[in-house]
Design an enzyme around this catalytic site. Structure first.
Site, PDB file in Angstrom:
ATOM      1  N   LYS A  56       0.828  -1.209   0.000  1.00 56.78           N
ATOM      2  CA  LYS A  56       0.000   0.000   0.000  1.00 56.78           C
ATOM      3  C   LYS A  56       0.861   1.258   0.000  1.00 56.78           C
ATOM      4  CE  LYS A  56      -4.261  -2.009   1.613  1.00 56.78           C
ATOM      5  NZ  LYS A  56      -5.355  -2.052   2.586  1.00 56.78           N
ATOM      6  N   ARG A 101      -2.901 -10.089   5.557  1.00 56.31           N
ATOM      7  CA  ARG A 101      -3.390 -10.277   4.190  1.00 56.31           C
ATOM      8  C   ARG A 101      -2.357  -9.695   3.233  1.00 56.31           C
ATOM      9  NH1 ARG A 101      -6.521  -7.325   0.466  1.00 56.31           N
ATOM     10  NH2 ARG A 101      -7.942  -8.602  -0.796  1.00 56.31           N
TER      11      ARG A 101
END
Length: 814
Positions: free
Chosen positions: A757, A789
């Site tokens: 991210k 995740r």
């Protein structure tokens, strides 16, 4: 001004008696340069149902894409609950800014003998905040009456009177007709007043308001409503029909009167904006509202309802009748205010088999012995008393069997105290040094001298929670006697409000504290059990065989999309997706998360049918692999299709925006990931204000967790995801990651989704973020994440195993 100073300033205004008229509120707003101008307003008045109606109106307008403010009263736990924008409470920083800007003015007016009241200043806060946030429309729940209420300082574009009963007779009228006329003064200038009143009340409303739009079950009503009864233990079917429109939906508010409230809300929303029938239906279904026939559990059925007058108790009795034949004994926990008609309420309710009378923690609450007398006279089989709502509820639940029904009623204040059993979070704090200690104490609004004095003592186990002031005083006294410490929020001058506390001590001291609290009054015995749960003292978690129960589980991301931000298009073909899944299993993945729709900024939404066509063939092909399968979707229909195809887990990045999702999870007994999400897909330019990003996210996730729990899931099955990258800045994302362990306050497994991210740009990882992701995985695992995740399975599995080896090297063979 600090928040605790602002809150105390506001609460201290309760010493001024209410007075009729809008002049004081108008003058306060003028002092602030009329910040409320430019916003459209909806006013909702009524004896009963105005809060529920305001909430349903607000949720329908939000579903239509508007930014919406909501002002309601009273609050349950935190005064900031009264003022919301798009569902989020007003930040503490905003309350402090407002209080600082009006304190001098209020003091001057008080010196003149004309001080504005608590409700007037809170109304000013709401209107100031709505203007500051540039909302499109704000929905205001009227306090008392209509004509002289502080909210009537605005000129509404739409208004309603939900119902009229004899209430506040010394203030707004002695008869139904007089009260109805007073409430009808909220009528807008250029639109009909919406009302569900009937008989003489409707005649009086029409005489005052002129043009009205009626809502009811009869054929001559402008909006016809039909209540279809319960569809499950928490929802009911309703049909609404107006001129050239109709809606059939379910609402999370049981009771025939709530169907009328839904009709009023629908009419109001349609006066404000042109919303579709689909938007209206979805908005009404999402309008959960605490304490209004709120079903908290099923074995036994536990209901919280704020009915506080005979009329409301009659409606409550009708709704309780829907459970006839499904439950055995009726247990009632009842606490009310001293100015209420106790005998009338007792007569309106069905006769309980067992009553536990109690006294809410307010000066104006009726003594439990007086409450008990009313139910003894009404014929209850057994009547007991307890001096706290929490203790009374504990007693009732201990006495009830799985087939019984337990009801808490009498006032919203009693319901608020009972509800803390499900909503109070004990947040563990990671204290490494004096700076961490200072941050933890300041986050609980402890005064500056208190922070300085106590920061050196916060070196062992530190727990932050929220309790009544009388409970806080007892906890402080007992922790000091044990050699520990308890820092209390500076808002502790307000005996009737809940306050934050930070408990500090060794594990042994906490164990002794829990033992001391057993069998103590004021609900402290209930808190003792919560304390043991939070610290793992003599507790055993139910095991279901999930891979995250023993260690941090790795969830591998498998996007079968053309446009996902990291791997879009790589696994769009079924064969490519299957091959990738097999590689993940070989690398040691525990869960494979299959996603068919991107949530990256600017992503296009796809239809249910297209998403199913993408994910179901892949799930069917990999269902026999040695890993759990998760479906990453915002749509309940897709989730159901995936579970039928062989998926095991539902991963909802929208935070249950589809109200059917939680029921699908409960039907299939499937774990459900609930993510904190301001927007999904992400809106890049959205500026979200947090006081403390971790505690704010915990607070907002709590209600989503509770929705899933009420649908039938256990907390061990509800996985919370802080939502890194969704409505947070880079720094806030890192703070969430670093304080992962605090999310266990929700008593749920915690998932961290940080893979590749943009947050890693903060540390210079602009292009290749693999190394930063692996480092993030190690941090999350070390700080208690149950699931990580990630895209790169092999590297992250190794990171998790390295953390495990550091904690317990004997688990691995050389």
């Amino acid at each position: 001004m600090d928040y605790h100073e602002a809150a105390n300033f506001l609460f201290d205004l309760r010493r001024f008696r209410p007075k009729p008229g809008t002049e004081s509120t108008a003058q306060l707003l003028a002092h602030l340069d009329d910040p409320h101008e430019g916003v459209e307003y909806v006013q909702v008045a009524g004896s009963n149902g105005k809060g529920s109606t305001a909430r349903m109106t607000e949720r329908a307008l939000r579903e239509a894409g508007l930014d919406v403010g909501l002002y309601t009263s009273p609050h349950f736990d935190d005064v900031r609950e009264r003022v919301r924008v798009n569902g989020r409470k007003i930040p503490k920083s905003a309350v402090a800014t407002y209080a600082d800007s009006v304190r001098g003015y209020v003091t001057d007016r008080a010196a003149d003998g004309e001080a504005p009241t608590f409700f007037e200043v809170m109304t000013g806060l709401a209107l100031w905040h709505f203007g500051r946030e540039h909302v499109d429309v704000a929905v205001l729940e009227v306090g008392i009456g209509g004509k002289y209420d502080a909210t009537s300082v605005v000129d509404p574009v739409a208004s309603a009177v939900t119902s009229v009963t004899l209430e506040h007779t010394g203030i707004i009228g002695e008869t139904i007709e007089e009260i109805a006329r007073d409430k009808a003064h909220v009528a807008p200038d250029d639109a009909p007043l919406v009302t569900a009143t009937t008989g003489e009340a409707l005649d009086a409303v029409r005489a005052q308001a002129g043009e009205v739009r009626t809502v009811g079950e009869t054929n001559d009503a402008d909006v016809r409503v039909e209540y279809g009864g319960r569809t499950n233990h928490t929802e009911a079917a309703v049909s609404l029909t107006g001129d050239e429109w109709s809606v059939e939906t379910e609402i999370p508010l049981l009771g025939e009167y709530q169907a009328r409230n839904a009709g009023v809300a629908a009419a109001l929303a349609r006066q404000v904006t042109d919303l579709s029938e689909t938007e209206l239906a979805r908005g009404l279904r999402k309008a959960d509202w605490p304490g209004r026939f709120e079903v908290m559990g099923r074995d036994p059925v536990v209901v919280l309802d704020g009915a506080h007058n005979p009329g409301a108790c009659e409606a409550l009795a009708e709704t309780l009748a829907e459970f006839d034949g499904e439950t055995d004994e009726f247990h009632l926990v009842f606490g009310a205010m001293h100015d209420k008609d106790l005998r009338g309420m007792a007569a309106a309710l069905p006769t309980p088999d067992r009553v536990v009378a109690c006294q809410p923690n307010l000066d104006r609450a009726e003594d439990e012995a007086v409450v008990a007398r009313a139910f003894e006279e009404s014929g209850a089989d057994e009547v007991l008393t307890r001096n706290s709502v929490e203790g009374a509820l504990e007693n009732a639940l201990d006495a009830a069997s799985e087939d019984d029904l337990v009801l808490v009623a009498g006032s919203l204040f009693a319901v608020a105290e009972a509800r803390s059993r499900w909503t109070r979070a004990e947040i563990p704090k990671r204290i490494r040094n004096l700076d961490d200690a200072r941050d933890a104490l300041e986050g609980a609004d402890v005064t500056d001298p208190g922070v300085w004095r106590m920061r050196g003592k916060a070196v062992h186990r530190v727990l932050k929670t929220r309790v009544q002031v009388r409970q806080a005083r007892y906890l402080k006294e007992e922790m000091l006697s044990l050699g520990g410490e308890c820092a209390v929020s500076g808002v502790n001058e307000q005996d009737e409000e809940n306050v934050d506390v930070v408990l500090m001590g060794t594990l042994a001291q906490f164990k002794r504290l829990a033992a001391k609290l057993d069998d103590q009054p004021y609900g402290l015995s209930v808190f003792a059990d919560e304390l043991r749960e939070a610290l793992g003292i003599r507790t055993e978690t139910e095991r279901r065989g999930y891979p995250w129960e023993d260690a941090t589980a790795v969830m591998g991301i498998l996007n079968v999309t053309p446009d996902s931000f990291h791997d879009g298009g790589r696994y769009e073909a079924v064969e490519d997706a299957v091959a990738r899944a097999e590689q993940m299993v070989e690398a040691g993945v525990d869960i494979i998360d299959v996603g068919g729709e991107s949530t990256r900024p600017g992503a296009d939404e796809i239809s249910v049918e297209e998403e199913i066509e993408r994910v179901v063939p892949v799930i069917e092909r990999i269902a026999d692999l040695d890993a759990m399968l998760s479906i990453d979707t915002r749509k309940a229909a897709v989730g159901r299709a995936a579970l039928e195809a062989g998926a095991d887990v539902l991963n909802d990045v929208s935070g249950l925006e589809d109200p059917e999702m939680r029921f699908v999870a409960a039907e299939y007994d499937a774990p459900l990931v609930v993510m904190h999400s301001i927007d999904a897909p992400v809106v890049p330019d959205r500026d979200v204000e947090y006081d403390d990003v971790v505690e704010d996210v915990i607070d907002e996730l709590e209600e989503q967790v509770l929705l899933a729990e009420k649908a039938g899931l256990d907390r061990e099955q509800i996985i919370v995801d802080p939502g890194l990258g969704f409505g947070k800045s880079m720094r806030e994302n890192f703070e969430l990651l670093g304080r992962t362990d605090e999310f266990h306050a929700l008593e749920c497994p915690v998932l961290v989704g940080h893979s590749h991210k943009s947050m890693f740009g903060l540390v210079g990882a602009e292009e290749d973020r693999t190394a930063a992701t692996v480092a993030g995985t190690a941090i999350a695992a070390e700080r208690g994440a149950d699931i990580v995740r990630v895209h790169d399975v092999e590297e992250n599995v190794e990171a998790v195993r390295a953390v495990e080896a550091a904690d317990d090297p004997d688990r691995f063979e050389e």
